[in-house]
Design an enzyme around this catalytic site. Structure first.
Site, short mmCIF file in Angstrom:
data_model
loop_
_atom_site.label_atom_id
_atom_site.label_comp_id
_atom_site.label_asym_id
_atom_site.label_seq_id
_atom_site.Cartn_x
_atom_site.Cartn_y
_atom_site.Cartn_z
N HIS A 177 0.83 -1.20 0.00
CA HIS A 177 0.00 0.00 0.00
C HIS A 177 0.86 1.25 0.00
CE1 HIS A 177 0.48 -0.86 4.39
NE2 HIS A 177 0.61 0.44 4.49
N HIS A 186 3.89 7.14 3.74
CA HIS A 186 4.85 6.03 3.58
C HIS A 186 4.42 5.08 2.48
CE1 HIS A 186 2.07 4.17 6.64
NE2 HIS A 186 2.28 3.08 5.94
N GLU A 196 7.73 1.05 4.98
CA GLU A 196 7.21 -0.02 5.83
C GLU A 196 7.44 -1.35 5.13
OE1 GLU A 196 2.95 0.23 6.34
OE2 GLU A 196 2.95 -1.10 8.06
CO CO Z 1 1.17 1.30 6.29
#
Ligand code: CO
Length: 134
Positions: free
Chosen positions: A7, A79, A130
Site C-alpha cells: 500500500h 509512507h 514499511e
Molecule cells: Co502502512
C-alpha cells in the site's frame, strides 16, 4: 527480497472528508474505518485492482502522524509499504547494510494483522518505508 507494493499511505486531517473525496470523485471502493489505538491512528483502505491506498487519521493526543500533519495540514503521502516473505531476515539484512529500523527494531502487528517494521526515511530516499510480512 522486496516484493509487491502492499500500500501507499496518505496522512489526512479528516478521514470522512478523505473517504468522500476518493469515493465520490474517483469512484473508489473503501473499507470501514478501523481504530488502531496502539498505533495512534484510524485507518481505511482504498481497494485498487493492483494495490491499496491507506488513509491515516490521527487518533489520540500522541499520534505519530500529528507532527507530519502540522507540516502538511492538507495531508500528504506518508509512507510506502512493501511485502517481504521473512521480516526478521529482511531486517537483519538491512541492519547489516547500515539501514536504521525505527522503534526497538522488533516487528509489531500492523493494520492487516501481520508483522510490520518501519525503516528510517533518511536511508530510503527521504521516504518512510514499511515492510510487511505476507
Ligand atoms: Co502502512
Amino acid at each position: 527480497m522486496i516484493g509487491r507494493l502492499n500500500h501507499v499511505a496518505i496522512a489526512v486531517p479528516d478521514l470522512a472528508r478523505a473517504v468522500a473525496t476518493y469515493r465520490d470523485a474517483l469512484g473508489a471502493r473503501i473499507s470501514a474505518p478501523q481504530a488502531l489505538p496502539e498505533h495512534g491512528v484510524t485507518v481505511v483502505f482504498v481497494e485498487l485492482p493492483n494495490t491499496k491506498i491507506e488513509f491515516l487519521e490521527p487518533l489520540g493526543a500522541t499520534s505519530p502522524i500529528a507532527k507530519f500533519l502540522e507540516r502538511n495540514p492538507e495531508g500528504g503521502m506518508h509512507h510506502l509499504c512493501y511485502e517481504v516473505s521473512d521480516l526478521r531476515a529482511a531486517r537483519d539484512r538491512l541492519v547489516a547494510a547500515g539501514a536504521r529500523v525505527l522503534g526497538d527494531g522488533e516487528p509489531r502487528i500492523g493494520a492487516h494483522g501481520r508483522p510490520v517494521l518501519f525503516l528510517h526515511p533518511k536511508d530510503f530516499l527521504g521516504t518512510l518505508t514499511e515492510l510487511e510480512e505476507v
